[in-house]
Design a protein around this motif. Structure first.
Motif, PDB file in Angstrom:
ATOM      1  N   MET A   1       0.313  -1.049   0.269  1.00  0.00           N
ATOM      2  CA  MET A   1      -0.755   0.143   0.126  1.00  0.00           C
ATOM      3  C   MET A   1       1.018   0.937   0.306  1.00  0.00           C
ATOM      4  O   MET A   1       2.316   1.385   0.610  1.00  0.00           O
ATOM      5  CB  MET A   1      -0.992  -0.099   1.308  1.00  0.00           C
ATOM      6  CG  MET A   1      -0.336   0.579   2.865  1.00  0.00           C
ATOM      7  SD  MET A   1      -1.438   0.103   3.781  1.00  0.00           S
ATOM      8  CE  MET A   1      -2.457   1.413   3.472  1.00  0.00           C
ATOM      9  N   SER A   2       0.098   2.441  -0.634  1.00  0.00           N
ATOM     10  CA  SER A   2       0.970   3.554  -0.921  1.00  0.00           C
ATOM     11  C   SER A   2       0.004   4.027   0.294  1.00  0.00           C
ATOM     12  O   SER A   2      -1.068   5.049   0.405  1.00  0.00           O
ATOM     13  CB  SER A   2       0.868   3.756  -1.977  1.00  0.00           C
ATOM     14  OG  SER A   2       1.856   5.385  -1.974  1.00  0.00           O
ATOM     15  N   HIS A   3       0.682   4.750   1.434  1.00  0.00           N
ATOM     16  CA  HIS A   3       0.164   5.975   2.700  1.00  0.00           C
ATOM     17  C   HIS A   3       1.064   6.578   3.056  1.00  0.00           C
ATOM     18  O   HIS A   3       1.637   6.611   3.156  1.00  0.00           O
ATOM     19  CB  HIS A   3       0.014   4.476   4.015  1.00  0.00           C
ATOM     20  CG  HIS A   3      -0.581   4.552   5.174  1.00  0.00           C
ATOM     21  ND1 HIS A   3      -2.806   5.208   4.780  1.00  0.00           N
ATOM     22  CD2 HIS A   3      -0.773   5.960   6.189  1.00  0.00           C
ATOM     23  CE1 HIS A   3      -2.926   5.784   6.123  1.00  0.00           C
ATOM     24  NE2 HIS A   3      -1.947   6.578   7.232  1.00  0.00           N
TER      25      HIS A   3
ATOM     26  N   ASN B   1      -3.517  12.217  -6.693  1.00  0.00           N
ATOM     27  CA  ASN B   1      -3.834  10.697  -7.108  1.00  0.00           C
ATOM     28  C   ASN B   1      -2.722   9.866  -6.686  1.00  0.00           C
ATOM     29  O   ASN B   1      -2.441   8.939  -7.339  1.00  0.00           O
ATOM     30  CB  ASN B   1      -4.296  10.510  -8.424  1.00  0.00           C
ATOM     31  CG  ASN B   1      -5.419  11.471  -9.240  1.00  0.00           C
ATOM     32  OD1 ASN B   1      -6.518  11.738  -8.144  1.00  0.00           O
ATOM     33  ND2 ASN B   1      -5.244  11.578 -10.674  1.00  0.00           N
TER      34      ASN B   1
ATOM     35  N   TYR C   1      -2.171   8.505  -3.380  1.00  0.00           N
ATOM     36  CA  TYR C   1      -1.685   7.518  -2.186  1.00  0.00           C
ATOM     37  C   TYR C   1      -3.729   6.740  -2.024  1.00  0.00           C
ATOM     38  O   TYR C   1      -4.594   7.122  -2.355  1.00  0.00           O
ATOM     39  CB  TYR C   1      -1.670   8.128  -0.778  1.00  0.00           C
ATOM     40  CG  TYR C   1      -0.045   9.228  -0.410  1.00  0.00           C
ATOM     41  CD1 TYR C   1       0.779   7.923  -0.865  1.00  0.00           C
ATOM     42  CD2 TYR C   1       0.413  10.505  -0.888  1.00  0.00           C
ATOM     43  CE1 TYR C   1       2.320   8.700   0.075  1.00  0.00           C
ATOM     44  CE2 TYR C   1       1.588  10.628  -0.310  1.00  0.00           C
ATOM     45  CZ  TYR C   1       2.638   9.871  -0.015  1.00  0.00           C
ATOM     46  OH  TYR C   1       3.616   9.941  -0.457  1.00  0.00           O
ATOM     47  N   ASP C   2      -2.704   5.097  -1.468  1.00  0.00           N
ATOM     48  CA  ASP C   2      -4.329   4.714  -0.988  1.00  0.00           C
ATOM     49  C   ASP C   2      -4.768   4.922  -0.094  1.00  0.00           C
ATOM     50  O   ASP C   2      -6.454   4.304  -0.146  1.00  0.00           O
ATOM     51  CB  ASP C   2      -3.815   3.068  -1.197  1.00  0.00           C
ATOM     52  CG  ASP C   2      -3.414   2.219  -2.308  1.00  0.00           C
ATOM     53  OD1 ASP C   2      -3.911   2.385  -3.630  1.00  0.00           O
ATOM     54  OD2 ASP C   2      -1.927   2.051  -2.388  1.00  0.00           O
ATOM     55  N   SER C   3      -4.458   5.394   1.117  1.00  0.00           N
ATOM     56  CA  SER C   3      -5.019   6.145   1.834  1.00  0.00           C
ATOM     57  C   SER C   3      -4.320   7.449   2.940  1.00  0.00           C
ATOM     58  O   SER C   3      -3.241   7.643   2.342  1.00  0.00           O
ATOM     59  CB  SER C   3      -5.228   4.949   2.577  1.00  0.00           C
ATOM     60  OG  SER C   3      -3.935   4.291   3.165  1.00  0.00           O
TER      61      SER C   3
ATOM     62  N   LEU D   1      -5.086  11.867  -2.731  1.00  0.00           N
ATOM     63  CA  LEU D   1      -6.116  10.541  -2.702  1.00  0.00           C
ATOM     64  C   LEU D   1      -5.986  10.208  -4.663  1.00  0.00           C
ATOM     65  O   LEU D   1      -5.650  10.656  -4.579  1.00  0.00           O
ATOM     66  CB  LEU D   1      -7.444   9.808  -1.727  1.00  0.00           C
ATOM     67  CG  LEU D   1      -6.590  10.193  -0.371  1.00  0.00           C
ATOM     68  CD1 LEU D   1      -8.097  10.030   0.132  1.00  0.00           C
ATOM     69  CD2 LEU D   1      -5.378   8.610  -0.079  1.00  0.00           C
ATOM     70  N   LYS D   2      -5.583   8.901  -4.179  1.00  0.00           N
ATOM     71  CA  LYS D   2      -6.076   7.971  -5.782  1.00  0.00           C
ATOM     72  C   LYS D   2      -7.868   7.297  -5.224  1.00  0.00           C
ATOM     73  O   LYS D   2      -8.268   7.731  -4.927  1.00  0.00           O
ATOM     74  CB  LYS D   2      -5.251   6.757  -5.845  1.00  0.00           C
ATOM     75  CG  LYS D   2      -4.097   6.342  -5.562  1.00  0.00           C
ATOM     76  CD  LYS D   2      -3.539   4.980  -5.614  1.00  0.00           C
ATOM     77  CE  LYS D   2      -2.060   4.204  -5.377  1.00  0.00           C
ATOM     78  NZ  LYS D   2      -1.865   3.281  -5.777  1.00  0.00           N
TER      79      LYS D   2
ATOM     80  N   GLY E   1      -9.392   5.493  -2.615  1.00  0.00           N
ATOM     81  CA  GLY E   1      -8.630   6.172  -1.928  1.00  0.00           C
ATOM     82  C   GLY E   1      -9.556   6.933  -0.578  1.00  0.00           C
ATOM     83  O   GLY E   1     -10.742   6.591  -0.537  1.00  0.00           O
ATOM     84  N   ARG E   2      -9.152   6.162   0.364  1.00  0.00           N
ATOM     85  CA  ARG E   2      -9.528   6.276   2.386  1.00  0.00           C
ATOM     86  C   ARG E   2      -9.434   7.205   2.553  1.00  0.00           C
ATOM     87  O   ARG E   2      -8.162   7.813   3.192  1.00  0.00           O
ATOM     88  CB  ARG E   2      -9.526   4.729   3.084  1.00  0.00           C
ATOM     89  CG  ARG E   2     -10.972   5.496   3.649  1.00  0.00           C
ATOM     90  CD  ARG E   2     -11.131   3.444   4.678  1.00  0.00           C
ATOM     91  NE  ARG E   2     -12.487   3.821   5.269  1.00  0.00           N
ATOM     92  CZ  ARG E   2     -12.910   2.162   5.780  1.00  0.00           C
ATOM     93  NH1 ARG E   2     -12.288   1.754   6.204  1.00  0.00           N
ATOM     94  NH2 ARG E   2     -14.182   3.176   6.579  1.00  0.00           N
TER      95      ARG E   2
ATOM     96  N   TRP F   1     -14.516   8.254   1.377  1.00  0.00           N
ATOM     97  CA  TRP F   1     -13.857   7.474   0.492  1.00  0.00           C
ATOM     98  C   TRP F   1     -13.928   8.636  -1.522  1.00  0.00           C
ATOM     99  O   TRP F   1     -14.845   9.438  -0.950  1.00  0.00           O
ATOM    100  CB  TRP F   1     -14.637   6.267   0.203  1.00  0.00           C
ATOM    101  CG  TRP F   1     -14.918   5.724   1.040  1.00  0.00           C
ATOM    102  CD1 TRP F   1     -15.444   5.144   1.815  1.00  0.00           C
ATOM    103  CD2 TRP F   1     -13.887   4.076   1.260  1.00  0.00           C
ATOM    104  NE1 TRP F   1     -15.875   4.438   2.486  1.00  0.00           N
ATOM    105  CE2 TRP F   1     -14.212   3.520   2.142  1.00  0.00           C
ATOM    106  CE3 TRP F   1     -12.510   3.783   0.233  1.00  0.00           C
ATOM    107  CZ2 TRP F   1     -13.419   2.448   2.583  1.00  0.00           C
ATOM    108  CZ3 TRP F   1     -12.174   2.605   0.691  1.00  0.00           C
ATOM    109  CH2 TRP F   1     -12.419   1.888   1.920  1.00  0.00           C
TER     110      TRP F   1
END
Ligand SMILES: C[S@@+](CC[C@H](N)C(=O)[O-])C[C@H]1O[C@@H](n2cnc3c(N)ncnc32)[C@H](O)[C@@H]1O
Length: 271
Positions: free
Chosen positions: A76-78, A152, A154-156, A180-181, A184-185, A269
């Protein structure tokens, strides 16, 4: 006794005259970031001890709960914004490690910690070195309103006990959305409105009478902890903050109270 209720405006991050606030003090928006930076400069070295002392260790459970909701995964990318001394980022990595010990998958896991305050990040860097994990993290100075990050990415995105310090919360929320992507959250842990009447009274007394004293004893800095309790009272209530998150573009926005609303975990989200 400290008079609290009459001075509180829970539903806005600006005063009626358009000024910002620093605790209960009215300040110009352009002055607030420096005042906040000074607070965390002053307390950085004692910040972690003070967190345990003030919350009797309960901040650890709130943070664990955020991680349970986030469900970190290998690769993941956070980004943890207002990440301070690294508590959330370390928990993200620990959760990933529970899922894999494959060095390749761990190397592909990208965890960034950013904060406006270099001193707080330095404490975090030292903690990462002590854990033997410095290679797993990317630390950088950044203001939550204008993060030096491409859209766009990070995943979170997490922010724990940070957003109420930000001068323009709406701007920071829009920047969270930007980086965020899609899919993403966004998760935000923040002090909120206590919803149990008996607890609210007790909590007010504890916050205004004891926390500044603890700050004085442990960090020799009463004023910074006076700011802390005042800033908590100035932060928008659960529903108002939910609306701000929606206004920034997030969908499926929800929140969950913890410890009777002392803290709320907000989620949204980017769809
Ligand atoms: C109460 S600490 C929380 C630290 C950490 N997230 C935790 O949960 O322990 C608040 C942090 O927000 C940071 N901060 C304040 N304003 C900020 C901003 N505009 N952008 C980024 N970080 C900010 C402060 O420097 C401080 O490290």
């Amino acid at each position: 006794m400290t008079e609290i209720k009459d001075t509180v405006n829970h539903d806005a991050d600006k005063d009626s005259n358009g000024d910002n606030h620093f605790g209960f003090q009215s300040v110009k928006t352009e002055d607030k970031a420096k005042m906040v930076r000074d607070v965390f400069d002053n307390v950085a070295s004692k910040y972690d001890i003070m967190n345990d002392a003030m919350s009797l260790g309960v901040h650890r459970l709130w943070k664990d709960s955020l991680i349970d909701t986030l469900k970190p995964f290998p690769g993941m990318s956070h980004i943890d914004v207002a990440g301070g001394t690294g508590d959330i980022a370390f928990r993200v990595l620990d959760a990933v490690r529970k899922k894999t010990d494959d060095p390749e998958k761990l190397a592909k896991t990208n965890i960034a910690i950013t904060d406006i305050n270099e001193q707080m990040l330095n404490v975090g860097r030292n903690r990462a070195i002590d854990r033997g994990d410095m290679n797993q993290f990317k630390f950088f100075v950044g203001d939550a309103e204008t993060l030096p990050v491409e859209a766009n990415t990070y995943d979170s995105y997490t922010i724990a006990f940070g957003i109420r310090n930000v001068s323009r919360i709406d701007v920071a929320l829009r920047d969270a959305y930007r980086i965020l992507k899609p899919g993403g959250r966004f998760l935000c842990l923040e002090f909120s409105e206590v919803i149990l009447p008996y607890l609210a009274e007790l909590y007010d007394k504890y916050s205004f009478q004891l926390i500044p004293k603890l700050g004085e004893i442990i960090t020799q800095d009463r004023d910074s902890y006076q700011y802390l309790v005042e800033s908590i009272r100035r932060f928008p209530k659960q529903e108002a903050f939910t609306t701000m998150i929606k206004d920034a573009g997030f969908e499926k926005v929800s929140y969950r109270n913890m410890s009777g609303g002392i803290v709320a975990l907000h989620s949204g989200w980017k769809i």
